[in-house]
Write a protein that holds these residues in place. Structure first.
Motif, PDB file in Angstrom:
ATOM      1  N   PRO A 248      42.892  44.702  44.823  1.00 24.30           N
ATOM      2  CA  PRO A 248      41.960  43.845  44.170  1.00 24.30           C
ATOM      3  C   PRO A 248      42.395  42.749  43.532  1.00 24.30           C
ATOM      4  CG  PRO A 248      42.469  46.415  43.913  1.00 24.30           C
ATOM      5  CD  PRO A 248      42.658  45.897  45.318  1.00 24.30           C
ATOM      6  N   THR A 249      41.565  41.698  43.179  1.00 20.56           N
ATOM      7  CA  THR A 249      41.841  40.242  43.106  1.00 20.56           C
ATOM      8  C   THR A 249      42.877  40.566  41.457  1.00 20.56           C
ATOM      9  OG1 THR A 249      40.394  39.667  43.980  1.00 20.56           O
ATOM     10  CG2 THR A 249      41.196  38.268  42.143  1.00 20.56           C
ATOM     11  N   VAL A 250      41.572  41.599  40.612  1.00 22.59           N
ATOM     12  CA  VAL A 250      42.727  41.875  39.126  1.00 22.59           C
ATOM     13  C   VAL A 250      42.826  42.399  39.239  1.00 22.59           C
ATOM     14  CG1 VAL A 250      40.914  44.418  39.010  1.00 22.59           C
ATOM     15  CG2 VAL A 250      41.380  42.550  36.932  1.00 22.59           C
ATOM     16  N   PHE A 251      44.348  43.258  40.328  1.00 22.77           N
ATOM     17  CA  PHE A 251      46.055  44.073  39.773  1.00 22.77           C
ATOM     18  C   PHE A 251      46.073  42.960  40.269  1.00 22.77           C
ATOM     19  CE2 PHE A 251      48.526  46.211  42.421  1.00 22.77           C
ATOM     20  CZ  PHE A 251      48.971  46.920  41.860  1.00 22.77           C
ATOM     21  N   LEU A 252      45.845  42.344  41.376  1.00 20.34           N
ATOM     22  CA  LEU A 252      47.039  41.008  42.221  1.00 20.34           C
ATOM     23  C   LEU A 252      47.721  40.533  41.201  1.00 20.34           C
ATOM     24  CD1 LEU A 252      48.569  40.276  43.975  1.00 20.34           C
ATOM     25  CD2 LEU A 252      46.600  38.351  44.839  1.00 20.34           C
ATOM     26  N   HIS A 253      46.529  39.756  39.754  1.00 23.73           N
ATOM     27  CA  HIS A 253      46.861  39.302  39.248  1.00 23.73           C
ATOM     28  C   HIS A 253      47.841  39.786  38.161  1.00 23.73           C
ATOM     29  CE1 HIS A 253      45.329  34.792  40.185  1.00 23.73           C
ATOM     30  NE2 HIS A 253      44.026  35.777  41.067  1.00 23.73           N
ATOM     31  N   PHE A 254      47.222  40.899  37.588  1.00 24.91           N
ATOM     32  CA  PHE A 254      47.437  41.644  36.658  1.00 24.91           C
ATOM     33  C   PHE A 254      49.112  41.477  36.215  1.00 24.91           C
ATOM     34  CE2 PHE A 254      48.776  45.543  34.093  1.00 24.91           C
ATOM     35  CZ  PHE A 254      47.778  45.158  32.314  1.00 24.91           C
TER      36      PHE A 254
ATOM     37  N   PHE B   8      51.902  39.573  34.786  1.00 25.40           N
ATOM     38  CA  PHE B   8      52.689  40.868  33.572  1.00 25.40           C
ATOM     39  C   PHE B   8      53.791  41.644  34.361  1.00 25.40           C
ATOM     40  CE2 PHE B   8      48.349  40.552  31.624  1.00 25.40           C
ATOM     41  CZ  PHE B   8      48.344  39.604  31.170  1.00 25.40           C
ATOM     42  N   SER B   9      54.343  41.126  35.378  1.00 26.81           N
ATOM     43  CA  SER B   9      55.087  42.511  36.548  1.00 26.81           C
ATOM     44  C   SER B   9      54.905  43.510  35.835  1.00 26.81           C
ATOM     45  CB  SER B   9      56.493  41.505  36.180  1.00 26.81           C
ATOM     46  OG  SER B   9      56.630  40.076  36.766  1.00 26.81           O
ATOM     47  N   ALA B  10      53.952  43.711  35.643  1.00 27.93           N
ATOM     48  CA  ALA B  10      54.068  45.826  35.372  1.00 27.93           C
ATOM     49  C   ALA B  10      52.368  45.694  35.532  1.00 27.93           C
ATOM     50  CB  ALA B  10      53.875  45.487  33.780  1.00 27.93           C
ATOM     51  N   SER B  11      51.897  47.991  35.429  1.00 30.05           N
ATOM     52  CA  SER B  11      51.043  48.271  36.191  1.00 30.05           C
ATOM     53  C   SER B  11      50.822  49.394  35.450  1.00 30.05           C
ATOM     54  CB  SER B  11      51.622  48.477  37.554  1.00 30.05           C
ATOM     55  OG  SER B  11      51.998  49.366  38.314  1.00 30.05           O
ATOM     56  N   PRO B  12      50.028  49.891  35.136  1.00 24.69           N
ATOM     57  CA  PRO B  12      49.674  51.455  34.223  1.00 24.69           C
ATOM     58  C   PRO B  12      50.362  52.424  35.412  1.00 24.69           C
ATOM     59  CG  PRO B  12      48.537  50.221  34.379  1.00 24.69           C
ATOM     60  CD  PRO B  12      48.376  49.581  35.116  1.00 24.69           C
ATOM     61  N   GLU B  13      51.104  53.131  34.856  1.00 29.11           N
ATOM     62  CA  GLU B  13      51.436  54.360  35.347  1.00 29.11           C
ATOM     63  C   GLU B  13      50.844  54.742  36.283  1.00 29.11           C
ATOM     64  OE1 GLU B  13      53.302  58.792  33.289  1.00 29.11           O
ATOM     65  OE2 GLU B  13      52.636  57.775  32.343  1.00 29.11           O
ATOM     66  N   VAL B  14      49.075  55.372  35.917  1.00 27.87           N
ATOM     67  CA  VAL B  14      48.228  55.856  37.017  1.00 27.87           C
ATOM     68  C   VAL B  14      46.774  54.509  36.972  1.00 27.87           C
ATOM     69  CG1 VAL B  14      46.750  57.120  37.522  1.00 27.87           C
ATOM     70  CG2 VAL B  14      48.646  58.089  36.379  1.00 27.87           C
ATOM     71  N   SER B  15      47.407  53.487  38.124  1.00 21.48           N
ATOM     72  CA  SER B  15      46.107  53.323  38.059  1.00 21.48           C
ATOM     73  C   SER B  15      44.679  53.351  39.025  1.00 21.48           C
ATOM     74  CB  SER B  15      46.749  51.764  39.272  1.00 21.48           C
ATOM     75  OG  SER B  15      47.672  51.485  38.612  1.00 21.48           O
TER      76      SER B  15
ATOM     77  N   GLU C 200      40.328  41.631  29.860  1.00 17.33           N
ATOM     78  CA  GLU C 200      40.243  40.836  30.292  1.00 17.33           C
ATOM     79  C   GLU C 200      41.486  39.475  31.369  1.00 17.33           C
ATOM     80  OE1 GLU C 200      37.972  37.756  29.388  1.00 17.33           O
ATOM     81  OE2 GLU C 200      35.582  38.705  30.672  1.00 17.33           O
ATOM     82  N   VAL C 201      41.881  40.094  32.267  1.00 12.35           N
ATOM     83  CA  VAL C 201      42.345  39.407  33.680  1.00 12.35           C
ATOM     84  C   VAL C 201      41.866  37.774  34.170  1.00 12.35           C
ATOM     85  CG1 VAL C 201      44.305  38.901  34.939  1.00 12.35           C
ATOM     86  CG2 VAL C 201      43.553  41.343  33.791  1.00 12.35           C
ATOM     87  N   GLY C 202      42.185  36.923  33.522  1.00 15.56           N
ATOM     88  CA  GLY C 202      41.318  35.511  33.782  1.00 15.56           C
ATOM     89  C   GLY C 202      42.114  34.909  34.995  1.00 15.56           C
ATOM     90  N   PHE C 203      41.123  33.829  35.760  1.00 15.40           N
ATOM     91  CA  PHE C 203      42.305  33.138  36.790  1.00 15.40           C
ATOM     92  C   PHE C 203      41.590  32.338  37.343  1.00 15.40           C
ATOM     93  CE2 PHE C 203      40.761  37.615  38.129  1.00 15.40           C
ATOM     94  CZ  PHE C 203      39.922  36.919  39.321  1.00 15.40           C
ATOM     95  N   VAL C 204      42.068  31.167  37.742  1.00 15.09           N
ATOM     96  CA  VAL C 204      41.696  29.705  38.337  1.00 15.09           C
ATOM     97  C   VAL C 204      41.411  29.169  39.621  1.00 15.09           C
ATOM     98  CG1 VAL C 204      41.168  27.718  38.167  1.00 15.09           C
ATOM     99  CG2 VAL C 204      42.054  29.208  35.918  1.00 15.09           C
ATOM    100  N   LYS C 205      40.599  29.231  40.353  1.00 17.07           N
ATOM    101  CA  LYS C 205      40.205  28.721  41.695  1.00 17.07           C
ATOM    102  C   LYS C 205      40.055  28.309  41.555  1.00 17.07           C
ATOM    103  CE  LYS C 205      41.479  32.818  43.951  1.00 17.07           C
ATOM    104  NZ  LYS C 205      43.263  33.100  44.880  1.00 17.07           N
ATOM    105  N   GLU C 206      40.051  27.224  42.645  1.00 15.68           N
ATOM    106  CA  GLU C 206      39.841  26.126  43.018  1.00 15.68           C
ATOM    107  C   GLU C 206      38.513  25.870  43.988  1.00 15.68           C
ATOM    108  OE1 GLU C 206      42.312  22.517  43.453  1.00 15.68           O
ATOM    109  OE2 GLU C 206      42.919  22.044  41.839  1.00 15.68           O
ATOM    110  N   ILE C 207      37.902  25.048  44.078  1.00 12.64           N
ATOM    111  CA  ILE C 207      36.687  24.762  45.162  1.00 12.64           C
ATOM    112  C   ILE C 207      36.628  23.355  45.335  1.00 12.64           C
ATOM    113  CG2 ILE C 207      35.572  26.784  44.605  1.00 12.64           C
ATOM    114  CD1 ILE C 207      33.601  25.608  43.194  1.00 12.64           C
TER     115      ILE C 207
END
Length: 709
Positions: free
Chosen positions: A540-546, A550-557, A702-709
């Motif tokens: 999932p893109t949002v998980f990857l960028h998260f 932050f080099s972190a993830s919730p205990e349960v995802s 909300e995790v924002g990320f930029v993509k170039e087109i």
């Protein structure tokens, strides 16, 4: 980024996952765990055979609806109130649009012959007999044909995840003009003003939905058709029964041979006899093939035939009646009732195009040629009945400013395109031999071409408006599609499986980039990531960028993917699918990522999934999954996962959504920059805002990320 203390946990839980849940959880549990299968046909894929290939689930596909018995009869009845108002009110103006002076007996005979064969060939044989069979899972219309062809011929890349604005104004204006027969002193501006007022009312009632409108309008069309049938028989008997000779196509051919160029131009008026035929196909999804075939063949077709024949019989004796062919041919004493019913029927006439436009626009959005706008499904029985507010109000504006000459050219052009596309469908999809398809194509292509060439003569007199509008809409559709394909290309860089982005070291998840890894720190709480793709073949893109940020993830995802289906509701036992997420760890083969799950929610258009109780639902589903599909090899690990789940719940629940921003690459040429800029403006204007997410806003990250087109 904002987080919160999250949902309060269930009142108490034991180490084995038991305990007393709150009333909200109990209510959810009744629907989710009342039957163990209700937990979703929950799938726990064996890790040894887990694959990065995208899965195909038959539950994601729907077959077209098939109606029988009383339901079919009801749909046939309702179709009368929607799709035949347009073609059914053509007797008001066909002959007056064909002739500019009093016709001779031979000319009216030829015109009647043309009308008879136009209704027979264009509507009965071509559309009702052939075109309606070229549906795309029950959906009809030009874009449904395109979807069908593109799927079989692989014409376009698919998302990895105008039909006659002028009809309402034309028909209603023709009906209101009957007032001038009653009172010749009424000005044309009054007629136009009343027509526009009625037209506005028609658009204002659209939110009531197709079924309610159809049930209300159907009696009007039935009475109108009976009037046409009875009046036609009356005129045929009282004036000139010899007009029945028009059933011979000889008189149609003689009409063209005798009148030459003038006769050819007069075909532009004859083709108005089948205006609205495309709505039979466009509205297919709202009523079904058999319902439309029944209502046309057994009711509308014979009524219209006798109406035109009866008018021809009257005009053959009183040629001046061509100027107002319906009202001047009504039997004595029936003028006022006819006027009232005609006005009501023409109100219905606009409904055909309005409903058809909703169908077409919904198909355009599915094909990614138009931004996603709000679509309301108005029926739980017929899945194709929709209402689109934006289209409704734009058509209202367009209809009140349109030009009458444009409609004929638009109709016959669409008909010609349909002929070509159905021919390709017959060859590619139906796999019929070319020696069978080609002769049929030539017949219909020549017939369409004859009317199309006549209609194009109207271009300088108003048809240019529709053609210009069609070009503008086509450019907009192509621009949006071009931008979407550029977006998909940009997003492919993130389309990697978990096994390439993460790994397990000492049973802890680490971020992997090439040969290097970096630790991921667990943070307390249950994190629900909104997964756009829902594919096990990608992270999932949002998980990857998260985790990258932050080099972190919730205990349960939990990777939550919402998969809408074109049905009113999905049964609970088919709604949810849960799998464990896996990646590579020490040693061969894949291993399950501790406390990481993928949840797919299939839902219909009446199912409400995103609610303030979403966190409770996810908790209950994962808990039921662990209780029912634990890892039997290591029983203690099940208890540990349940403990972790409840511990995360007690800490906080957060909803993590991605916000993708697209940026035009610096070296893009100026023309491409302009196209992409317009696309990005349209995309930003039509995107759903995070405020519309129906969960507690203070629990949203909300995790924002930029993509170039």
């Amino acid at each position: 980024m904002s987080t919160s203390t999250g949902d309060k946990p269930p009142e108490d839980t034991t180490s084995n996952g038991g305990g007393v849940f709150s009333s909200r959880v109990s209510q959810r549990k009744a629907s989710v765990q009342g039957n163990k299968a209700t937990t979703a046909k929950i799938m726990d894929i064996e890790l040894a055979s887990n694959s990065d290939e995208p899965e195909v689930d038959e539950r994601d596909f729907h077959s077209k609806q098939v109606f029988k018995g009383w339901t079919l009869a009801l749909l046939a009845y309702q179709s009368l109130g929607v799709i035949y108002g347009d073609i059914g009110t053509s007797p008001l103006y066909v002959y007056s649009s064909t002739f500019t002076s009093e016709p001779s007996h031979e000319d009216i005979l030829g015109a009647v012959s043309f009308v008879i064969w136009a209704l027979t060939i264009m509507v009965t044989i071509k559309y009702v007999g052939i075109v309606l069979c070229a549906d795309d899972e029950g959906e009809g219309g030009t874009f449904a044909l395109y979807s069908l062809l593109s799927r079989y011929a692989k014409l376009v890349r698919h998302d990895p995840q105008h039909n006659g604005v002028l009809t309402p104004a034309q028909s209603i204006l023709g009906a209101i003009q009957g007032i001038t027969v009653v009172n010749p002193n009424i000005s044309s501006s009054t007629v136009v003003g009343v027509s526009c007022a009625i037209l506005v009312v028609v658009f204002l009632i659209q939110p009531f939905g197709t079924s309610k409108i159809a049930n209300s309008f159907a009696p009007i069309v039935i009475i109108w058709m009976i009037f046409n049938l009875v009046f036609g028989i009356y005129n045929l008997v009282m004036y000139d029964s010899s007009i029945l000779k028009a059933f011979s196509p000889y008189f149609a051919g003689s009409f063209l041979m005798r009148n030459g160029k003038d006769g050819w131009l007069q075909l532009g008026g004859i083709l108005l006899a089948f205006t609205g035929v495309e709505t039979l196909f466009a509205d297919l999804g709202a009523f079904s093939q058999r319902a439309i075939q029944m209502s046309w063949l057994f009711f509308v077709y014979p009524c219209l035939l006798l109406s035109y024949i009866g008018q021809g019989a009257y005009i053959s004796r009183i040629p001046s009646a061509y100027a107002n062919p319906f009202y001047l041919t009504v039997p004595p004493g029936m003028l006022y009732p006819s006027l009232v019913i005609a006005i009501l029927a023409c109100i219905v006439a606009s409904q055909a195009v309005i409903t058809g436009s909703f169908q077409l626009l919904s198909q355009v959005m599915k094909l990614s040629y138009f931004p996603q706008v709000k679509v309301y499904h108005t029926s739980k029985t017929v899945h194709g009945q929709v209402y689109i507010p934006l289209a409704n109000w734009l058509m209202m504006i367009g209809s009140t400013t349109s030009l009458g000459e444009a409609y004929g050219a638009c109709v016959i052009l669409v008909s010609f395109l349909t002929t070509c596309m159905v021919t390709v469908v017959a060859l590619i999809v139906w796999r019929l031999p070319i020696y069978l398809v080609l002769p049929v194509f030539l017949v219909f292509a020549l017939w369409d071409g004859m009317f199309l060439s006549a209609a194009l003569s109207k271009v300088p007199h108003g048809a240019w408006f529709t053609l210009m509008l069609a070009v503008i809409l086509t450019c907009m559709f192509m621009l949006w599609r071009y931008g979407k394909e550029e977006q998909w290309t940009a997003e492919e860089s993130d389309c990697m499986p978990l096994s390439q982005t993460t790994a397990l070291r000492d049973n802890k998840l680490v971020l992997q980039k090439g040969s290097t890894t970096s630790p991921i720190t667990p943070i307390s709480g249950l994190g629900i990531f909104f997964d756009k793709s829902g594919s096990s073949a990608s992270t999932p893109t949002v998980f990857l960028h998260f985790v990258q940020k932050f080099s972190a993830s919730p205990e349960v995802s939990v990777f939550l993917h919402l998969r809408p289906l074109s049905v009113p509701t999905v049964p609970p036992h088919e709604r949810y699918s849960i799998t464990r997420c896996s990646t590579y760890g020490e040693g061969p083969g894949k291993r399950a990522i501790p406390n990481c799950y993928r949840l797919i929610v299939r839902h219909g258009y009446t199912d409400e999934i995103i609610t303030p109780d979403l966190g409770v639902l996810v908790l209950d589903l994962i808990r039921g999954f662990l209780e029912t599909h634990g890892t039997s090899k290591v029983p203690d690990s099940d208890t540990e996962e349940l403990d972790a789940l409840h511990r995360a719940w007690r800490s906080q629940v957060i909803y993590i959504v991605g916000k993708e921003q697209l940026k035009i690459a610096a070296k893009t040429n100026i023309v491409r920059q302009l196209f992409l800029w317009v696309f990005l403006w349209m995309r930003d204007s039509s995107r759903t805002k995070i405020q519309h997410l129906n969960v507690e806003t203070d629990r949203v990250v909300e995790v924002g990320f930029v993509k170039e087109i």
